[in-house]
Design an enzyme around this catalytic site. Structure first.
Site, PDB file in Angstrom:
ATOM      1  N   LEU A   1      36.817  34.096  48.702  1.00 23.27           N
ATOM      2  CA  LEU A   1      35.490  33.778  48.165  1.00 23.27           C
ATOM      3  C   LEU A   1      34.404  34.595  48.858  1.00 23.27           C
ATOM      4  O   LEU A   1      33.253  34.590  48.438  1.00 23.27           O
ATOM      5  CB  LEU A   1      35.189  32.285  48.337  1.00 23.27           C
ATOM      6  CG  LEU A   1      36.030  31.334  47.486  1.00 23.27           C
ATOM      7  CD1 LEU A   1      35.634  29.889  47.779  1.00 23.27           C
ATOM      8  CD2 LEU A   1      35.841  31.634  46.001  1.00 23.27           C
TER       9      LEU A   1
ATOM     10  N   GLY B   1      33.514  36.222  54.794  1.00 31.48           N
ATOM     11  CA  GLY B   1      33.102  37.283  55.722  1.00 31.48           C
ATOM     12  C   GLY B   1      31.735  37.836  55.353  1.00 31.48           C
ATOM     13  O   GLY B   1      30.895  38.083  56.221  1.00 31.48           O
TER      14      GLY B   1
ATOM     15  N   TYR C   1      49.383  46.429  52.780  1.00 37.10           N
ATOM     16  CA  TYR C   1      49.551  45.666  51.541  1.00 37.10           C
ATOM     17  C   TYR C   1      49.417  44.165  51.787  1.00 37.10           C
ATOM     18  O   TYR C   1      49.085  43.388  50.904  1.00 37.10           O
ATOM     19  CB  TYR C   1      50.928  45.913  50.917  1.00 37.10           C
ATOM     20  CG  TYR C   1      51.102  47.291  50.326  1.00 37.10           C
ATOM     21  CD1 TYR C   1      50.174  47.798  49.425  1.00 37.10           C
ATOM     22  CD2 TYR C   1      52.199  48.071  50.649  1.00 37.10           C
ATOM     23  CE1 TYR C   1      50.328  49.069  48.874  1.00 37.10           C
ATOM     24  CE2 TYR C   1      52.371  49.337  50.103  1.00 37.10           C
ATOM     25  CZ  TYR C   1      51.434  49.827  49.216  1.00 37.10           C
ATOM     26  OH  TYR C   1      51.595  51.068  48.675  1.00 37.10           O
TER      27      TYR C   1
ATOM     28  N   ASP D   1      37.404  41.897  58.220  1.00 39.14           N
ATOM     29  CA  ASP D   1      36.088  41.258  58.203  1.00 39.14           C
ATOM     30  C   ASP D   1      35.226  41.715  59.376  1.00 39.14           C
ATOM     31  O   ASP D   1      34.001  41.738  59.275  1.00 39.14           O
ATOM     32  CB  ASP D   1      36.220  39.725  58.234  1.00 39.14           C
ATOM     33  CG  ASP D   1      36.283  39.145  56.818  1.00 39.14           C
ATOM     34  OD1 ASP D   1      35.894  39.859  55.872  1.00 39.14           O
ATOM     35  OD2 ASP D   1      36.722  37.995  56.663  1.00 39.14           O
TER      36      ASP D   1
ATOM     37  N   LYS E   1      33.875  19.751  40.271  1.00 43.46           N
ATOM     38  CA  LYS E   1      34.936  18.898  40.821  1.00 43.46           C
ATOM     39  C   LYS E   1      35.728  19.568  41.959  1.00 43.46           C
ATOM     40  O   LYS E   1      35.968  18.948  42.995  1.00 43.46           O
ATOM     41  CB  LYS E   1      35.868  18.441  39.696  1.00 43.46           C
ATOM     42  CG  LYS E   1      36.800  17.309  40.091  1.00 43.46           C
ATOM     43  CD  LYS E   1      36.077  16.000  40.371  1.00 43.46           C
ATOM     44  CE  LYS E   1      36.045  15.121  39.137  1.00 43.46           C
ATOM     45  NZ  LYS E   1      35.174  13.949  39.280  1.00 43.46           N
TER      46      LYS E   1
ATOM     47  N   CYS F   1      42.778  61.088  60.735  1.00 39.36           N
ATOM     48  CA  CYS F   1      43.958  60.675  61.496  1.00 39.36           C
ATOM     49  C   CYS F   1      45.225  61.312  60.916  1.00 39.36           C
ATOM     50  O   CYS F   1      45.415  62.501  61.069  1.00 39.36           O
ATOM     51  CB  CYS F   1      44.039  59.161  61.599  1.00 39.36           C
ATOM     52  SG  CYS F   1      44.886  58.662  63.118  1.00 39.36           S
TER      53      CYS F   1
ATOM     54  N   ARG G   1      49.703  57.242  67.474  1.00 43.21           N
ATOM     55  CA  ARG G   1      50.633  57.542  68.561  1.00 43.21           C
ATOM     56  C   ARG G   1      50.819  59.039  68.751  1.00 43.21           C
ATOM     57  O   ARG G   1      51.138  59.517  69.813  1.00 43.21           O
ATOM     58  CB  ARG G   1      52.020  56.991  68.217  1.00 43.21           C
ATOM     59  CG  ARG G   1      52.297  55.644  68.764  1.00 43.21           C
ATOM     60  CD  ARG G   1      53.685  55.178  68.397  1.00 43.21           C
ATOM     61  NE  ARG G   1      53.608  53.837  67.852  1.00 43.21           N
ATOM     62  CZ  ARG G   1      53.350  52.764  68.582  1.00 43.21           C
ATOM     63  NH1 ARG G   1      53.172  52.875  69.876  1.00 43.21           N
ATOM     64  NH2 ARG G   1      53.250  51.581  68.022  1.00 43.21           N
TER      65      ARG G   1
ATOM     66  N   HIS H   1      39.145  57.745  63.943  1.00 47.34           N
ATOM     67  CA  HIS H   1      38.740  57.068  62.707  1.00 47.34           C
ATOM     68  C   HIS H   1      37.219  56.921  62.643  1.00 47.34           C
ATOM     69  O   HIS H   1      36.687  55.895  63.076  1.00 47.34           O
ATOM     70  CB  HIS H   1      39.365  55.674  62.642  1.00 47.34           C
ATOM     71  CG  HIS H   1      40.834  55.674  62.432  1.00 47.34           C
ATOM     72  ND1 HIS H   1      41.404  55.607  61.186  1.00 47.34           N
ATOM     73  CD2 HIS H   1      41.856  55.748  63.315  1.00 47.34           C
ATOM     74  CE1 HIS H   1      42.725  55.628  61.312  1.00 47.34           C
ATOM     75  NE2 HIS H   1      43.028  55.717  62.587  1.00 47.34           N
TER      76      HIS H   1
ATOM     77  N   GLU I   1      35.457  56.248  60.205  1.00 48.43           N
ATOM     78  CA  GLU I   1      35.057  55.191  59.257  1.00 48.43           C
ATOM     79  C   GLU I   1      34.746  53.855  59.940  1.00 48.43           C
ATOM     80  O   GLU I   1      33.993  53.052  59.404  1.00 48.43           O
ATOM     81  CB  GLU I   1      36.128  55.012  58.180  1.00 48.43           C
ATOM     82  CG  GLU I   1      37.448  54.385  58.622  1.00 48.43           C
ATOM     83  CD  GLU I   1      38.476  55.384  59.159  1.00 48.43           C
ATOM     84  OE1 GLU I   1      38.070  56.480  59.594  1.00 48.43           O
ATOM     85  OE2 GLU I   1      39.682  55.061  59.159  1.00 48.43           O
TER      86      GLU I   1
END
Ligand code: GLN
Length: 543
Positions: free
Chosen positions: A24, A27, A63, A80, A199, A391, A472, A517, A519
């Site tokens: 919903l 976050g 996934y 989040d 409800k 990466c 790694r 990274h 991002e």
């Protein structure tokens, strides 16, 4: 920087729970509320409690749970936390994401040490006490005015129960103006009868009540505008004030949610309930400026995101958000085409990438789809299309260059082919003895020194940066001279370990691969310089 004019003598706690269904947007609501409180001058942080048994999401396949977000101190966390950082411009840490696995690990370790002095160790009080300790840790250590704790999962789930019990106890212990509970539920629209239904919300609040928690504020997710009548009904049946029934209607971008919450005075309702001053006038000017740019793009560019988890958008959450930030900064919409690397072959590549004005090859693990990624690099390099490798994407760029420019036909990463003759990407020395998978990669923030005059250095506008890592394998420095002679240059180096962090092809329009990274560090008000510059180059390329 956020002006800090108000503060609370003791930390206040806000708990955000969810009912009816998952997804919903707890976050986003948590981040939006935090944004409003921050804009009123309070220092706020957000924490996520996840009821699963993995110690952290680092070992989860994307996934399963979407992207794994990495904090500066190297915690592998729920995505989040990315929203929290992007909305608030703050840095989260290990303490901001707690899982059932972590809680039990701590309790069991203490038990083995004999810390429980012969007592039977139980969910109540030992597990709930550990949950409470983790919640209060942020309040005690870092001196925030407000700590928002988002409880993952849905009320009624077996695994959420200890968390709900911990919230009940804390609410009681801290007292009415020091803690409050916001419950997020769904008000579905039934097309057949043309009605919005309350409800499920009533039932979900009952469920919370059964567990001893009366929510203070309800946020109702809905596809359609809620009437005052309906809000009154919910208020009456769920025992909350009318002003504390807030609607969260679908909007075109998550970045609009803070404004939507502000319109309904969610911030003021919260402050009143926590006996906090209103603080200064809400100043969301830069945020609104960003939204204006986001909603009124002057042009549109097409960028390919080549990866192997493309079926699930959440797998590349931070990259997609970085494109949104960078697009707004460039007054253009970035249409991201997620392309499955397994589909990319010599035969399909023209059809799949021919129309793209920029190509990003995504992070990832394992060899599935790797050749499609390497082919995409070749395509971008040879056709002079702006290329950004992140990466694993950077490692693919290195492999491609080694194979097709240096002539090492079998060049590879030892992650994919252990016995390759030309291991241009190889395991770090310090990784060679590592056998456990969880939390053992090169994680968190590392220094990087940039080469003067490089495109990366110009984009950053500085020569020293800090970026977050999660991998790694590394560029194999034994080949560095060969690469540089042939035109791929290391323009970012870790000054402590000498590891190559950024490669660039100076003769190309825009060809940059980064081992880290970027991002994870792009926020609404501070879009990441490499994403901004990449989109600038893509825009130029499209002219
Ligand atoms: N699999 C690569 C490594 O471990 C890259 C990881 C990533 O893209 N995050 O080095």
């Amino acid at each position: 920087m956020i002006k800090q004019t108000v503060s609370s003598p003791n930390t206040k706690y806000i708990f955000v729970t969810g009912g009816v269904t998952s997804s919903l947007g707890k976050g986003i609501i948590s981040a939006s509320l935090a944004k409003l409180l921050q804009a009123r001058g309070y220092s706020v942080t957000i924490q996520k409690l996840d009821p699963y048994i993995n110690v952290d999401p680092g070992t989860l396949n994307p996934y399963e749970h979407g992207e794994c977000y990495v904090t500066v101190d190297g915690a592998e966390t729920d995505l989040d936390l990315g929203h929290y950082e992007r909305f608030l411009g703050i840095q989260t840490t290990q303490a901001n994401n707690v899982t059932t696995g972590k809680i039990y690990q701590t309790v069991i370790t203490k038990e083995r040490k004999g810390d429980y002095l012969g007592k039977t160790v139980q969910v109540i009080p030992h597990i709930t006490d550990e949950i409470k300790r983790r919640i209060k840790l942020l309040g005690s250590k870092h001196k925030y005015d407000v700590v928002i704790t988002e409880i993952g999962g849905t009320v009624g789930d077996i695994e959420s129960l200890p968390y709900i019990e911990a919230v009940r106890q804390l609410k009681w212990e801290l007292g009415p103006t020091n803690a409050l509970v916001i419950h997020l539920t769904l008000v579905p629209y039934l097309a057949a009868s043309g009605e919005l239904k309350t409800k499920p919300t009533q039932h979900s609040v009952k469920e919370l009540l059964e567990n001893g928690i009366q929510p203070d504020i309800l946020v109702l997710r809905t596809e359609r505008e809620l009437t005052t009548e309906l809000r009154k009904k919910v208020a009456l049946f769920c025992n909350v004030e009318l002003e504390a029934v807030v609607q969260s209607i679908d909007v075109s971008t998550i970045y609009e949610v803070p404004l939507m919450m502000q319109k309904q005075n969610l911030d003021l309702t919260v402050l009143k309930k926590l006996a906090l001053k209103e603080g200064h006038e809400l100043d969301l000017t830069p945020w609104i400026e960003f939204l204006k740019k986001l909603k009124n793009p002057k042009t549109c560019v097409r960028v390919a995101l080549v990866g192997k988890y493309v079926e699930l958008q959440d797998s590349y959450k931070s990259i997609l958000e970085s494109f949104i930030h960078a697009g707004a900064m460039n007054d253009c919409k970035v249409a991201v085409n997620c392309i499955h690397s397994e589909r990319i072959t010599e035969n399909t590549i023209d059809e799949l990438l021919g129309d793209m004005q920029g190509i990003l090859v995504a992070p990832g693990f394992g060899d599935r789809g790797i050749e499609g990624k390497i082919l995409s690099v070749k395509y971008a390099r040879e056709k002079n299309i702006p290329f950004f490798g992140v990466c694993l994407g950077m490692q693919c760029a290195v492999i491609e260059f080694a194979r097709n420019v240096l002539g090492f036909a079998d060049a590879h990463s030892t992650e994919m082919v252990r016995a390759t003759e030309h291991p241009v990407i190889d395991l770090m020395e310090s990784q060679k003895g590592v056998t456990e998978k969880g939390g053992t990669m090169r994680l968190g923030v590392y220094h990087c020194v940039l080469k003067r005059g490089s495109k990366a250095q110009k984009a950053y506008g500085t020569s020293e940066i800090m970026e977050r890592h999660r991998h790694r394998f590394e560029f194999n420095n034994e080949y560095l001279k060969d690469f540089e002679k042939a035109g791929m240059v290391a323009v970012g180096i870790n000054p402590d370990s000498n590891l190559v962090e950024i490669v660039e092809i100076p003769s190309h329009k825009w060809f940059i691969g980064v081992q880290f990274h970027p991002e994870y560090q792009s926020t609404v008000l501070r879009p990441h310089p490499l994403f901004v510059d990449f989109i600038r180059a893509v825009l130029e390329n499209s002219k």
